[in-house]
Design an enzyme around this catalytic site. Structure first.
Site, PDB file in Angstrom:
ATOM      1  N   HIS A   1      45.099  26.120  29.232  1.00 58.56           N
ATOM      2  CA  HIS A   1      44.166  25.076  28.810  1.00 58.56           C
ATOM      3  C   HIS A   1      43.611  25.237  27.395  1.00 58.56           C
ATOM      4  O   HIS A   1      43.187  24.260  26.800  1.00 58.56           O
ATOM      5  CB  HIS A   1      43.031  24.912  29.823  1.00 58.56           C
ATOM      6  CG  HIS A   1      41.966  25.951  29.750  1.00 58.56           C
ATOM      7  ND1 HIS A   1      42.075  27.178  30.384  1.00 58.56           N
ATOM      8  CD2 HIS A   1      40.769  25.949  29.112  1.00 58.56           C
ATOM      9  CE1 HIS A   1      40.989  27.878  30.140  1.00 58.56           C
ATOM     10  NE2 HIS A   1      40.179  27.158  29.376  1.00 58.56           N
ATOM     11  N   ASP A   2      43.624  26.437  26.832  1.00 65.67           N
ATOM     12  CA  ASP A   2      43.090  26.639  25.481  1.00 65.67           C
ATOM     13  C   ASP A   2      44.148  26.907  24.420  1.00 65.67           C
ATOM     14  O   ASP A   2      43.807  27.109  23.254  1.00 65.67           O
ATOM     15  CB  ASP A   2      42.084  27.802  25.473  1.00 65.67           C
ATOM     16  CG  ASP A   2      40.699  27.402  25.955  1.00 65.67           C
ATOM     17  OD1 ASP A   2      40.358  26.200  25.856  1.00 65.67           O
ATOM     18  OD2 ASP A   2      39.963  28.276  26.420  1.00 65.67           O
TER      19      ASP A   2
ATOM     20  N   ASP B   1      37.065  25.461  34.127  1.00 65.44           N
ATOM     21  CA  ASP B   1      36.816  25.949  32.773  1.00 65.44           C
ATOM     22  C   ASP B   1      35.317  26.093  32.519  1.00 65.44           C
ATOM     23  O   ASP B   1      34.844  27.135  32.037  1.00 65.44           O
ATOM     24  CB  ASP B   1      37.457  24.986  31.768  1.00 65.44           C
ATOM     25  CG  ASP B   1      37.212  25.369  30.313  1.00 65.44           C
ATOM     26  OD1 ASP B   1      37.099  26.577  30.007  1.00 65.44           O
ATOM     27  OD2 ASP B   1      37.158  24.454  29.472  1.00 65.44           O
TER      28      ASP B   1
ATOM     29  N   GLU C   1      44.178  24.340  21.467  1.00 67.91           N
ATOM     30  CA  GLU C   1      42.926  24.337  20.709  1.00 67.91           C
ATOM     31  C   GLU C   1      42.721  25.623  19.906  1.00 67.91           C
ATOM     32  O   GLU C   1      42.186  25.580  18.800  1.00 67.91           O
ATOM     33  CB  GLU C   1      41.771  24.169  21.706  1.00 67.91           C
ATOM     34  CG  GLU C   1      40.415  24.039  21.091  1.00 67.91           C
ATOM     35  CD  GLU C   1      39.360  23.755  22.136  1.00 67.91           C
ATOM     36  OE1 GLU C   1      38.275  24.342  22.027  1.00 67.91           O
ATOM     37  OE2 GLU C   1      39.612  22.959  23.066  1.00 67.91           O
ATOM     38  N   ASP C   2      43.154  26.745  20.452  1.00 63.43           N
ATOM     39  CA  ASP C   2      42.780  28.037  19.870  1.00 63.43           C
ATOM     40  C   ASP C   2      43.933  28.897  19.359  1.00 63.43           C
ATOM     41  O   ASP C   2      43.691  30.015  18.907  1.00 63.43           O
ATOM     42  CB  ASP C   2      42.002  28.862  20.907  1.00 63.43           C
ATOM     43  CG  ASP C   2      40.680  28.221  21.285  1.00 63.43           C
ATOM     44  OD1 ASP C   2      40.137  27.443  20.476  1.00 63.43           O
ATOM     45  OD2 ASP C   2      40.191  28.487  22.395  1.00 63.43           O
TER      46      ASP C   2
ATOM     47  N   HIS D   1      39.588  34.822  30.479  1.00 70.24           N
ATOM     48  CA  HIS D   1      39.043  33.476  30.736  1.00 70.24           C
ATOM     49  C   HIS D   1      40.100  32.562  31.359  1.00 70.24           C
ATOM     50  O   HIS D   1      39.866  32.011  32.449  1.00 70.24           O
ATOM     51  CB  HIS D   1      38.439  32.879  29.460  1.00 70.24           C
ATOM     52  CG  HIS D   1      38.065  31.442  29.589  1.00 70.24           C
ATOM     53  ND1 HIS D   1      37.096  30.984  30.455  1.00 70.24           N
ATOM     54  CD2 HIS D   1      38.563  30.344  28.957  1.00 70.24           C
ATOM     55  CE1 HIS D   1      37.004  29.662  30.351  1.00 70.24           C
ATOM     56  NE2 HIS D   1      37.875  29.258  29.442  1.00 70.24           N
TER      57      HIS D   1
END
Length: 177
Positions: A52-53, A113, A56-57, A28
């Site tokens: 980008h993640d 995204d 958050e993850d 991704h």
């Protein structure tokens, strides 16, 4: 810097998979970075696409990200990071509203995204139909339609981008709108 961001993201997302699949998660951010690279040559934005993640993850902290990539990349990644303490609807409303004031680089990142996500959803929708929604925390198709429509509207100033046009076509295919 882009290679460094790709490797950083690969390590950070190691062992993670896309929802409802055995596809390694890193594909991704790779796709998002490729989409962003089609819109800009700005190394910071492309690096942020890979990353980008991670806030958050993964356990990566803002301090680690800033130290490795600088304040501009951190700010772009922060823009894409949702506050998981909020409900699904609150997080999505925040994203849509926040796009109105977003700089062009952040809007490119969001478009890439969301297009990557819409591609995966459209592919699985063709194979599974409405069962695809069961893999998400928010299982109502109407909720996903509302969110995707809000993103398209908020990014409508980017309608000359092929990425926006693809997102719009996929939206119509998945939601019949």
């Amino acid at each position: 810097m882009i290679k460094k961001a790709a490797e950083f993201a690969r390590i950070a997302h190691e062992g993670e998979y896309r929802k409802g699949s055995r596809i390694p998660y890193i594909y991704h951010p790779m796709e998002v970075a490729l989409l962003v690279a089609g819109m800009t040559r700005d190394r910071d934005v492309i690096a942020a696409a890979y990353l980008h993640d991670v806030l958050e993850d993964t356990p990566v902290t803002e301090g680690e990200l800033e130290q490795a990539f600088g304040p501009r990349v951190l700010e772009l990644v922060r823009f894409e990071t949702e506050d998981k303490a909020l409900s699904w609807r609150e997080r999505k409303e925040h994203t849509i509203c926040h796009l109105a004031d977003a700089p062009p680089e952040a809007r490119m990142l969001t478009l890439a995204d969301k297009l990557s996500n819409m591609r995966a959803t459209a592919r699985d929708y063709l194979m599974m139909g409405d069962e695809v929604w069961l893999r998400f925390h928010e299982k109502a198709k109407t909720s996903h339609q509302w969110y995707a429509a809000g993103i398209l509207k908020a990014l409508s100033g980017m309608n000359s981008f092929p990425e926006y046009q693809e997102m719009e076509r996929l939206y119509k295919m998945v939601f019949g709108a």
